[in-house]
Design a protein around this motif. Structure first.
Motif, mmCIF file in Angstrom:
data_model
loop_
_atom_site.group_PDB
_atom_site.id
_atom_site.type_symbol
_atom_site.label_atom_id
_atom_site.label_comp_id
_atom_site.label_asym_id
_atom_site.label_seq_id
_atom_site.Cartn_x
_atom_site.Cartn_y
_atom_site.Cartn_z
ATOM 1 N N ILE A 165 34.100 33.718 26.948
ATOM 2 C CA ILE A 165 35.190 33.348 27.850
ATOM 3 C C ILE A 165 35.730 34.659 28.408
ATOM 4 O O ILE A 165 36.255 35.499 27.667
ATOM 5 N N HIS A 166 35.551 34.846 29.718
ATOM 6 C CA HIS A 166 36.006 36.069 30.389
ATOM 7 C C HIS A 166 37.379 35.800 30.994
ATOM 8 O O HIS A 166 37.521 34.932 31.853
ATOM 9 N N ASN A 167 38.361 36.515 30.520
ATOM 10 C CA ASN A 167 39.732 36.323 30.987
ATOM 11 C C ASN A 167 40.034 37.288 32.131
ATOM 12 O O ASN A 167 40.416 38.435 31.905
ATOM 13 N N VAL A 168 39.860 36.814 33.358
ATOM 14 C CA VAL A 168 40.112 37.609 34.560
ATOM 15 C C VAL A 168 41.534 37.314 35.026
ATOM 16 O O VAL A 168 41.960 36.167 35.045
ATOM 17 N N ARG A 169 42.232 38.381 35.402
ATOM 18 C CA ARG A 169 43.581 38.199 35.917
ATOM 19 C C ARG A 169 43.814 39.145 37.093
ATOM 20 O O ARG A 169 43.154 40.176 37.200
ATOM 21 N N PRO A 170 44.737 38.791 37.978
ATOM 22 C CA PRO A 170 45.068 39.707 39.068
ATOM 23 C C PRO A 170 45.804 40.928 38.510
ATOM 24 O O PRO A 170 46.490 40.837 37.490
ATOM 25 N N MET A 171 45.644 42.056 39.170
ATOM 26 C CA MET A 171 46.363 43.257 38.755
ATOM 27 C C MET A 171 47.855 43.059 39.002
ATOM 28 O O MET A 171 48.249 42.361 39.937
ATOM 29 N N THR A 172 48.649 43.709 38.171
ATOM 30 C CA THR A 172 50.082 43.733 38.426
ATOM 31 C C THR A 172 50.338 44.624 39.633
ATOM 32 O O THR A 172 49.464 45.397 40.054
ATOM 33 N N ALA A 173 51.522 44.548 40.191
ATOM 34 C CA ALA A 173 51.870 45.396 41.345
ATOM 35 C C ALA A 173 51.722 46.873 40.976
ATOM 36 O O ALA A 173 51.243 47.678 41.785
ATOM 37 N N GLU A 174 52.082 47.227 39.755
ATOM 38 C CA GLU A 174 51.977 48.620 39.311
ATOM 39 C C GLU A 174 50.517 49.059 39.196
ATOM 40 O O GLU A 174 50.147 50.159 39.603
ATOM 41 N N GLU A 175 49.664 48.189 38.634
ATOM 42 C CA GLU A 175 48.242 48.513 38.509
ATOM 43 C C GLU A 175 47.595 48.657 39.891
ATOM 44 O O GLU A 175 46.798 49.566 40.118
ATOM 45 N N LYS A 176 47.958 47.755 40.810
ATOM 46 C CA LYS A 176 47.401 47.798 42.161
ATOM 47 C C LYS A 176 47.823 49.092 42.853
ATOM 48 O O LYS A 176 46.992 49.782 43.455
ATOM 49 N N ALA A 177 49.101 49.458 42.751
ATOM 50 C CA ALA A 177 49.594 50.695 43.375
ATOM 51 C C ALA A 177 48.890 51.913 42.798
ATOM 52 O O ALA A 177 48.511 52.832 43.533
ATOM 53 N N ALA A 178 48.674 51.924 41.489
ATOM 54 C CA ALA A 178 47.988 53.056 40.845
ATOM 55 C C ALA A 178 46.536 53.144 41.322
ATOM 56 O O ALA A 178 46.017 54.247 41.555
ATOM 57 N N LYS A 179 45.870 52.001 41.494
ATOM 58 C CA LYS A 179 44.479 52.011 41.949
ATOM 59 C C LYS A 179 44.381 52.501 43.394
ATOM 60 O O LYS A 179 43.483 53.265 43.731
ATOM 61 N N ILE A 180 45.315 52.065 44.234
ATOM 62 C CA ILE A 180 45.335 52.538 45.629
ATOM 63 C C ILE A 180 45.586 54.043 45.663
ATOM 64 O O ILE A 180 44.912 54.777 46.392
ATOM 65 N N GLU A 181 46.515 54.511 44.856
ATOM 66 C CA GLU A 181 46.811 55.953 44.822
ATOM 67 C C GLU A 181 45.607 56.750 44.335
ATOM 68 O O GLU A 181 45.298 57.813 44.873
ATOM 69 N N GLN A 182 44.897 56.238 43.334
ATOM 70 C CA GLN A 182 43.697 56.933 42.845
ATOM 71 C C GLN A 182 42.629 56.992 43.932
ATOM 72 O O GLN A 182 41.952 58.003 44.088
ATOM 73 N N ALA A 183 42.503 55.927 44.714
ATOM 74 C CA ALA A 183 41.543 55.920 45.821
ATOM 75 C C ALA A 183 41.935 56.972 46.859
ATOM 76 O O ALA A 183 41.074 57.657 47.410
ATOM 77 N N ARG A 184 43.235 57.123 47.103
ATOM 78 C CA ARG A 184 43.702 58.160 48.051
ATOM 79 C C ARG A 184 43.385 59.557 47.527
ATOM 80 O O ARG A 184 42.977 60.427 48.290
ATOM 81 N N VAL A 185 43.567 59.770 46.242
ATOM 82 C CA VAL A 185 43.289 61.081 45.636
ATOM 83 C C VAL A 185 41.808 61.430 45.793
ATOM 84 O O VAL A 185 41.462 62.598 45.966
#
Length: 174
Positions: free
Chosen positions: A70-90
């Motif tokens: 059973i794979h428990n997939v969930r949407p990222m939190t707003a904080e996780e999403k912001a961190a991922k976008i920032e890492q992509a910018r870096v």
């Protein structure tokens, strides 16, 4: 794939065992009539995770008499999403690149509207003045901003490379 899992106190224990390994480890157990401390296991491929989703865990659960992933997939939190976008910018190749915040794909800078002719330098990650065409057969565009091939590149979703010997685009294998 034939798999089995050990069950302790009504819960799956450790990880699934391949059928051949199971029979070697437990030769006295009839796999068509399993005792309560063992059960069949069906492997489920992990789902494709979206850009802004996470699958923090995979658990084993009993479904219709068979244990399975059973794979428990969930949407990222707003904080996780912001961190991922920032890492992509870096990780952008140059400070004048942008990021598509929906796909996280890097967007190169637009070709300058004046000067030129321009060529994109992948090493620099930016447009530079092109002192020579990339191939002898290429010529300047009407506006003088870039070099163009004598034959238009196909736009059919495939990737191509220029072949100067035949003055044509060669489709690359996928």
């Amino acid at each position: 794939m034939e798999l089995y899992i050990q069950v302790k106190d009504g819960q799956p224990f450790e990880h699934p065992i391949l059928g051949d390994n199971f029979r070697q480890a437990f030769p006295h157990i009839d796999t068509s009539n399993l005792p309560p401390e063992f059960a069949r296991f069906v492997r489920v491929q992990p789902p494709t995770i979206g850009v802004f989703e996470v699958c923090p865990e995979c658990v084993y659960k009993l479904v219709d008499g068979v244990y399975t992933d059973i794979h428990n997939v969930r949407p990222m939190t707003a904080e996780e999403k912001a961190a991922k976008i920032e890492q992509a910018r870096v990780n952008l190749p140059n400070s004048n690149w942008r990021i598509d915040e929906e796909t996280l794909r890097p967007i190169p800078p637009l070709m300058p509207a004046t000067g030129g002719p321009w060529a994109f330098d992948p090493a620099a990650g930016d447009w530079v003045i092109a002192t020579e065409p990339p191939f002898p057969s290429w010529g300047l565009s009407e506006d003088g901003f870039r070099y163009l091939p004598p034959v238009k590149k196909p736009h059919d979703g495939n990737k191509y490379r220029w072949d100067e010997a035949t003055i044509s685009w060669i489709k690359l294998n996928a």
